[in-house]
Motif scaffolding. Structure first.
Motif, PDB file in Angstrom:
ATOM      1  N   ARG A  32      32.113  35.282  51.403  1.00 50.76           N
ATOM      2  CA  ARG A  32      30.836  35.943  51.708  1.00 50.76           C
ATOM      3  C   ARG A  32      30.931  36.727  53.016  1.00 50.76           C
ATOM      4  NH1 ARG A  32      28.393  30.696  49.916  1.00 50.76           N
ATOM      5  NH2 ARG A  32      27.680  31.046  47.769  1.00 50.76           N
ATOM      6  N   ARG A  33      31.564  36.133  54.020  1.00 48.63           N
ATOM      7  CA  ARG A  33      31.709  36.847  55.303  1.00 48.63           C
ATOM      8  C   ARG A  33      32.511  38.129  55.125  1.00 48.63           C
ATOM      9  NH1 ARG A  33      32.597  31.570  57.333  1.00 48.63           N
ATOM     10  NH2 ARG A  33      34.859  31.923  57.302  1.00 48.63           N
ATOM     11  N   ALA A  34      33.522  38.088  54.282  1.00 48.22           N
ATOM     12  CA  ALA A  34      34.402  39.240  54.119  1.00 48.22           C
ATOM     13  C   ALA A  34      33.814  40.327  53.230  1.00 48.22           C
ATOM     14  CB  ALA A  34      35.743  38.776  53.540  1.00 48.22           C
ATOM     15  N   LEU A  35      33.003  39.947  52.248  1.00 47.56           N
ATOM     16  CA  LEU A  35      32.583  40.905  51.224  1.00 47.56           C
ATOM     17  C   LEU A  35      31.121  41.347  51.304  1.00 47.56           C
ATOM     18  CD1 LEU A  35      34.439  39.200  48.237  1.00 47.56           C
ATOM     19  CD2 LEU A  35      35.017  41.416  49.263  1.00 47.56           C
ATOM     20  N   LEU A  36      30.247  40.486  51.815  1.00 46.80           N
ATOM     21  CA  LEU A  36      28.813  40.823  51.834  1.00 46.80           C
ATOM     22  C   LEU A  36      28.457  41.461  53.169  1.00 46.80           C
ATOM     23  CD1 LEU A  36      27.357  37.599  50.140  1.00 46.80           C
ATOM     24  CD2 LEU A  36      28.363  39.645  49.090  1.00 46.80           C
ATOM     25  N   ARG A  37      28.653  42.766  53.243  1.00 45.80           N
ATOM     26  CA  ARG A  37      28.425  43.507  54.483  1.00 45.80           C
ATOM     27  C   ARG A  37      27.166  44.367  54.362  1.00 45.80           C
ATOM     28  NH1 ARG A  37      33.052  45.206  52.628  1.00 45.80           N
ATOM     29  NH2 ARG A  37      32.379  47.373  52.732  1.00 45.80           N
ATOM     30  N   PRO A  38      26.427  44.545  55.454  1.00 39.69           N
ATOM     31  CA  PRO A  38      25.260  45.439  55.408  1.00 39.69           C
ATOM     32  C   PRO A  38      25.677  46.842  54.957  1.00 39.69           C
ATOM     33  CG  PRO A  38      25.266  44.156  57.434  1.00 39.69           C
ATOM     34  CD  PRO A  38      26.586  43.901  56.780  1.00 39.69           C
ATOM     35  N   GLY A  39      24.972  47.382  53.995  1.00 34.78           N
ATOM     36  CA  GLY A  39      25.301  48.705  53.483  1.00 34.78           C
ATOM     37  C   GLY A  39      26.431  48.703  52.477  1.00 34.78           C
ATOM     38  N   GLY A  40      27.039  47.537  52.207  1.00 34.72           N
ATOM     39  CA  GLY A  40      28.133  47.462  51.255  1.00 34.72           C
ATOM     40  C   GLY A  40      27.637  47.333  49.826  1.00 34.72           C
ATOM     41  N   ARG A  41      28.549  47.376  48.889  1.00 36.12           N
ATOM     42  CA  ARG A  41      28.200  47.315  47.471  1.00 36.12           C
ATOM     43  C   ARG A  41      27.804  45.920  47.040  1.00 36.12           C
ATOM     44  NH1 ARG A  41      26.652  51.148  44.507  1.00 36.12           N
ATOM     45  NH2 ARG A  41      28.298  52.408  45.474  1.00 36.12           N
TER      46      ARG A  41
ATOM     47  N   LEU B  53      29.885  56.212  30.757  1.00 38.44           N
ATOM     48  CA  LEU B  53      29.963  54.776  31.027  1.00 38.44           C
ATOM     49  C   LEU B  53      31.223  54.142  30.447  1.00 38.44           C
ATOM     50  CD1 LEU B  53      26.259  53.669  30.471  1.00 38.44           C
ATOM     51  CD2 LEU B  53      27.469  53.958  32.647  1.00 38.44           C
ATOM     52  N   ALA B  54      31.817  54.776  29.443  1.00 38.46           N
ATOM     53  CA  ALA B  54      33.044  54.225  28.855  1.00 38.46           C
ATOM     54  C   ALA B  54      34.186  54.173  29.859  1.00 38.46           C
ATOM     55  CB  ALA B  54      33.453  55.061  27.639  1.00 38.46           C
ATOM     56  N   TRP B  55      34.052  54.925  30.960  1.00 42.94           N
ATOM     57  CA  TRP B  55      35.096  54.916  31.977  1.00 42.94           C
ATOM     58  C   TRP B  55      35.006  53.701  32.897  1.00 42.94           C
ATOM     59  CZ3 TRP B  55      39.481  57.554  32.716  1.00 42.94           C
ATOM     60  CH2 TRP B  55      39.688  58.692  31.936  1.00 42.94           C
ATOM     61  N   LEU B  56      33.909  52.938  32.851  1.00 45.69           N
ATOM     62  CA  LEU B  56      33.750  51.838  33.796  1.00 45.69           C
ATOM     63  C   LEU B  56      34.811  50.747  33.635  1.00 45.69           C
ATOM     64  CD1 LEU B  56      32.269  50.676  36.163  1.00 45.69           C
ATOM     65  CD2 LEU B  56      30.530  49.784  34.611  1.00 45.69           C
ATOM     66  N   PRO B  57      35.116  50.260  32.414  1.00 46.10           N
ATOM     67  CA  PRO B  57      36.199  49.279  32.317  1.00 46.10           C
ATOM     68  C   PRO B  57      37.559  49.846  32.712  1.00 46.10           C
ATOM     69  CG  PRO B  57      35.363  49.864  30.136  1.00 46.10           C
ATOM     70  CD  PRO B  57      34.411  50.441  31.123  1.00 46.10           C
ATOM     71  N   LEU B  58      37.789  51.129  32.436  1.00 51.72           N
ATOM     72  CA  LEU B  58      39.047  51.747  32.848  1.00 51.72           C
ATOM     73  C   LEU B  58      39.116  51.836  34.370  1.00 51.72           C
ATOM     74  CD1 LEU B  58      38.722  52.571  29.796  1.00 51.72           C
ATOM     75  CD2 LEU B  58      40.004  54.643  30.370  1.00 51.72           C
ATOM     76  N   LEU B  59      37.993  52.178  34.988  1.00 51.06           N
ATOM     77  CA  LEU B  59      37.910  52.204  36.454  1.00 51.06           C
ATOM     78  C   LEU B  59      38.208  50.829  37.036  1.00 51.06           C
ATOM     79  CD1 LEU B  59      35.100  53.810  38.594  1.00 51.06           C
ATOM     80  CD2 LEU B  59      35.717  51.430  38.950  1.00 51.06           C
ATOM     81  N   THR B  60      37.655  49.783  36.413  1.00 49.07           N
ATOM     82  CA  THR B  60      37.894  48.428  36.899  1.00 49.07           C
ATOM     83  C   THR B  60      39.376  48.083  36.803  1.00 49.07           C
ATOM     84  OG1 THR B  60      35.685  47.804  36.158  1.00 49.07           O
ATOM     85  CG2 THR B  60      37.208  46.011  36.669  1.00 49.07           C
ATOM     86  N   GLY B  61      40.032  48.529  35.736  1.00 49.16           N
ATOM     87  CA  GLY B  61      41.465  48.305  35.604  1.00 49.16           C
ATOM     88  C   GLY B  61      42.260  48.981  36.704  1.00 49.16           C
TER      89      GLY B  61
ATOM     90  N   SER C 220      38.777  47.156  46.443  1.00 52.70           N
ATOM     91  CA  SER C 220      39.266  48.308  45.687  1.00 52.70           C
ATOM     92  C   SER C 220      38.230  48.766  44.673  1.00 52.70           C
ATOM     93  CB  SER C 220      40.580  47.938  44.986  1.00 52.70           C
ATOM     94  OG  SER C 220      41.099  49.028  44.263  1.00 52.70           O
ATOM     95  N   LEU C 221      37.582  47.814  43.994  1.00 52.36           N
ATOM     96  CA  LEU C 221      36.540  48.167  43.027  1.00 52.36           C
ATOM     97  C   LEU C 221      35.368  48.859  43.711  1.00 52.36           C
ATOM     98  CD1 LEU C 221      35.327  48.114  40.208  1.00 52.36           C
ATOM     99  CD2 LEU C 221      34.617  45.747  40.612  1.00 52.36           C
TER     100      LEU C 221
END
Length: 287
Positions: free
Chosen positions: A25-34, A103-111, A205-206
């Motif tokens: 949580r400290r590393a990933l949950l940042r103000p303004g982050g995704r 939207l079909a690009w979303l799983p490819l983007l995740t890859g 990266s995501l």
């Protein structure tokens, strides 16, 4: 407080420690982050199903992880299961403001995002098998063999949400593999199998790729996604057999990924066909 080492304890297998929720949580949950929330459960049937059930009450960026997933689902209703704490099993809630056609690009983007993050953090060359499998090279009887180490599943959740799930074999040993064609980062000689480190790398990266894609209105060419996927796709240049809906098969060379994220297959002596759904089998390696 002294941890318990009895049966069922997260510390019962010291080679597979539990994820550190506070550190993540400290590393990933940042103000303004995704990323907006991060929850870890000891076990569940499917993180995708659980997160989708709560999607209407959650903001974009919610993350749900399970130390063990007992009824994980892949494409074509295949199951995905593994020993507790042997992999990464998580889902994220995204609400992309892009045209539906993209939207079909979303799983490819995740890859692409997962392969990029894992290559950096684990030191393992990752390849993508269309549309959403993560492949590694594992030493086999005939030398290096291409094995599936992870998979991605994207599903609609409510009016504007999409839950994207990822399952990744991290420390599975040879005797624990569900099928002979499976692999893991451990068997691919990863320089790190620390799941906290790997998860941070994948989600950062995501976040970066998703931000670029949505900023470009979902245009895969404008944000560099199409180029990156093509460069990392092990399916292109191979002879493949596409098992299509309606019990139809298509065999030929995989020659391209089109603008809608579909695989273009060129059968011998026939016209090229774009495949958007179905199962694809690699029939021969790239020379």
């Amino acid at each position: 407080m002294t941890p318990s080492y009895g049966p069922g304890s997260p510390w019962s297998d010291l080679e597979r420690p539990p994820l550190n929720a506070a550190s993540l949580r400290r590393a990933l949950l940042r103000p303004g982050g995704r990323w907006t929330s991060l929850d870890i459960v000891p076990a569940t049937g499917s993180t995708n199903s659980d997160l989708a059930a709560r999607a209407a009450t959650l903001p974009e960026g919610a993350i749900l992880l399970a130390e063990e997933q007992t009824a994980g689902r892949g494409r074509l209703d295949r199951t995905w299961s593994a020993p507790a704490r042997s992999g990464l099993f998580f889902s994220v809630l995204l609400k992309p403001d892009v045209p539906v056609a993209r939207l079909a690009w979303l799983p490819l983007l995740t890859g692409v995002a997962a392969a990029t993050g894992l290559t950096r953090a684990a030191g393992v060359d990752m390849a993508l098998k269309w549309p959403n499998d993560l492949m590694v090279k594992v030493e086999g009887e005939a030398g290096k063999e291409e094995r599936k180490a992870g998979g991605i599943l994207a599903e609609r959740a409510g009016d504007d949400g999409i839950v994207v799930g990822l399952g990744l074999n991290v420390t599975l040993r040879k005797e624990e593999l569900p099928v002979p064609t499976a692999g893991s980062l451990l068997l691919a000689n990863a320089i790190s199998t620390d799941r906290d480190t790997l998860l941070r790398a994948v989600l950062r990266s995501l976040e970066q790729w998703y931000g670029r894609w949505t900023a470009a209105g979902g245009d895969p060419a404008a944000c560099g996604l199409a180029e990156a996927y093509t460069a990392g796709c092990a399916t292109l240049g191979r002879t493949v057999r596409a098992e299509l809906p309606g019990d139809r098969t298509l065999t030929g060379e995989a020659v391209a990924i089109d603008g809608d994220g579909r695989l273009v297959v060129a059968p011998p002596g026939g016209e090229r066909e774009a495949v958007g759904a179905g199962d694809v089998v690699h029939l021969r390696p790239v020379d």
